[in-house]
Scaffold this motif. Structure first.
Motif, short mmCIF file in Angstrom:
data_model
loop_
_atom_site.label_atom_id
_atom_site.label_comp_id
_atom_site.label_asym_id
_atom_site.label_seq_id
_atom_site.Cartn_x
_atom_site.Cartn_y
_atom_site.Cartn_z
N LEU A 291 -55.52 -38.53 -36.10
CA LEU A 291 -54.61 -38.51 -34.96
C LEU A 291 -53.44 -37.57 -35.25
O LEU A 291 -52.71 -37.73 -36.23
N LEU A 292 -53.26 -36.55 -34.36
CA LEU A 292 -52.10 -35.66 -34.43
C LEU A 292 -50.94 -36.26 -33.64
O LEU A 292 -51.16 -36.85 -32.58
N MET A 293 -49.71 -36.09 -34.14
CA MET A 293 -48.53 -36.63 -33.46
C MET A 293 -47.40 -35.62 -33.54
O MET A 293 -47.31 -34.84 -34.48
N TRP A 294 -46.51 -35.67 -32.52
CA TRP A 294 -45.35 -34.78 -32.49
C TRP A 294 -44.24 -35.40 -31.63
O TRP A 294 -44.47 -36.36 -30.89
N SER A 295 -43.05 -34.84 -31.75
CA SER A 295 -41.91 -35.32 -30.97
C SER A 295 -41.91 -34.68 -29.59
O SER A 295 -42.40 -33.55 -29.42
N PRO A 296 -41.36 -35.35 -28.57
CA PRO A 296 -41.38 -34.80 -27.21
C PRO A 296 -40.42 -33.62 -27.05
O PRO A 296 -39.39 -33.52 -27.73
N VAL A 297 -40.79 -32.73 -26.12
CA VAL A 297 -39.90 -31.65 -25.70
C VAL A 297 -39.24 -32.11 -24.41
O VAL A 297 -39.91 -32.29 -23.38
N SER A 298 -37.95 -32.32 -24.45
CA SER A 298 -37.24 -32.93 -23.32
C SER A 298 -36.87 -31.87 -22.29
O SER A 298 -36.20 -30.87 -22.60
N GLN A 299 -37.31 -32.11 -21.05
CA GLN A 299 -36.94 -31.29 -19.89
C GLN A 299 -36.65 -32.27 -18.75
O GLN A 299 -37.58 -32.78 -18.13
N PRO A 300 -35.40 -32.55 -18.48
CA PRO A 300 -35.05 -33.58 -17.48
C PRO A 300 -35.70 -33.31 -16.13
O PRO A 300 -35.64 -32.20 -15.60
N GLY A 301 -36.34 -34.34 -15.58
CA GLY A 301 -36.96 -34.24 -14.26
C GLY A 301 -38.26 -33.48 -14.24
O GLY A 301 -38.84 -33.27 -13.17
N GLU A 302 -38.79 -33.08 -15.38
CA GLU A 302 -40.02 -32.30 -15.45
C GLU A 302 -41.03 -32.99 -16.38
O GLU A 302 -40.65 -33.71 -17.31
N THR A 303 -42.33 -32.78 -16.10
CA THR A 303 -43.40 -33.31 -16.95
C THR A 303 -43.92 -32.18 -17.82
O THR A 303 -44.51 -31.21 -17.33
N VAL A 304 -43.68 -32.29 -19.11
CA VAL A 304 -44.10 -31.27 -20.05
C VAL A 304 -45.50 -31.61 -20.56
O VAL A 304 -45.78 -32.75 -20.94
N LEU A 305 -46.38 -30.62 -20.53
CA LEU A 305 -47.73 -30.77 -21.07
C LEU A 305 -47.81 -30.12 -22.45
O LEU A 305 -46.99 -29.26 -22.79
#
Length: 308
Positions: free
Chosen positions: A46-60
């Protein structure tokens, strides 16, 4: 000199703005995912990473891998993961992508509309032989003087070594190899009233490794000697069944006897009331000669039957 500096400043600013606008058109403007790592337990990667924060947007996110074959023989090409390209989750199961025991490189990047981030790669290539193998979960029960074992199903690549022994000093330890999916496991017949212990470990031949043994579980076998009351009840029941059987055989013999050989009853006229009788038999040729004979009742019955 001062005028030349004043003139060149707007020109440099114009070229800087033009180049910046060109670079930001479809080029990396999002921050790259951080803390990119892999966690592998029992051949599940399982690969894991921290989120890329973009307020009001869904990051893929997009994940790609490069195995030894792609690195050496296919000009270092990267292949999109079959499970998560793209994905909105912060993890990616790459178990099906890792098909050989060789080093694999992985990378991930963020995507938002036409914007993409730089790639984040693993600090070190991943090899599945570094997976952490844990002892299998196990449940041991007793059924009809058999030890019944339920093992955790870890996947088709796993086998299990099941060790069992009688709980006594100097007891011999027996080992049984069980394939994944062959559950439950019924061990050989055990001695009633004895205590038996079981432990198991996982084995993966593809990487040549095995886990530690699970915690030992002991079970006492049931089915000891029958209680006295139950034994007495069984004996009485057996005697009743035997008596009924003997009576049935005797009754059947009586029925067969009277059916095949019935008793013949003499008529009242032929019954002899006195101890003996005299019967005078005379021939027609010799009227003067007479014989006096004492006949039994059986003889009289025979004469009567022959004349009728």
């Amino acid at each position: 000199m001062v005028l030349q500096g004043v003139w060149t400043s707007p020109v440099m600013w114009f070229f800087y703005s033009l180049i910046s606008g060109f670079l930001t058109d479809g080029v990396a403007v999002l921050p790259a995912p951080q803390n990119f790592s892999v966690r592998s337990t029992n051949m599940k990667h399982l690969l894991m990473w921290s989120p890329v924060s973009q307020p009001g947007e869904t990051v893929l996110y997009s994940v790609e891998y490069q195995g030894e074959y792609e690195s050496l023989y296919m000009s270092h090409i990267w292949i999109p993961s079959s499970q998560c390209s793209p994905t909105k989750d912060l993890e990616c199961d790459v178990t099906e992508d890792v098909t050989a025991t060789v080093p694999y490189n992985f990378r991930v990047r963020a995507m938002l509309a036409s914007q993409t981030s730089a790639w984040s790669t693993l600090e070190h290539p991943f090899n599945r032989n570094s997976t952490v193998l844990t002892p299998p979960r196990m449940e041991v029960t007793e059924h009809g003087l058999h030890l019944v074992i339920e093992l955790e199903d870890l996947g088709p690549q796993f086998e299990f070594l099941v060790a069992y022994w009688r709980s006594e000093p100097g007891a011999t330890e027996h080992v049984k190899v069980v394939r994944s999916g062959d559950f439950p496991v019924y061990l050989e017949t055990m001695e009633p009233g004895a205590m038996y212990c079981v432990k198991a470990q996982a084995l993966v031949k593809a990487i040549g490794r095995r886990s530690a043994f699970s915690k030992t579980e002991c079970v006492e076998m049931q089915g000891g000697p029958l209680p006295l009351a139950l034994a007495l009840f069984a004996f009485v029941g057996f005697m009743l069944v035997l008596t009924v059987a003997l009576l049935s055989i005797w009754k059947m013999g009586q029925l067969l006897r009277y059916s095949c050989c019935p008793t013949v009853v003499l008529p009242d006229t032929l019954k002899i009331t006195s101890p003996s009788q005299k019967l005078i038999s005379c021939r027609k040729e010799e009227v003067d000669t007479c014989a006096v004979t004492v006949l039994s009742s059986e003889h009289l019955l025979g004469v009567w039957i022959s004349q009728t």
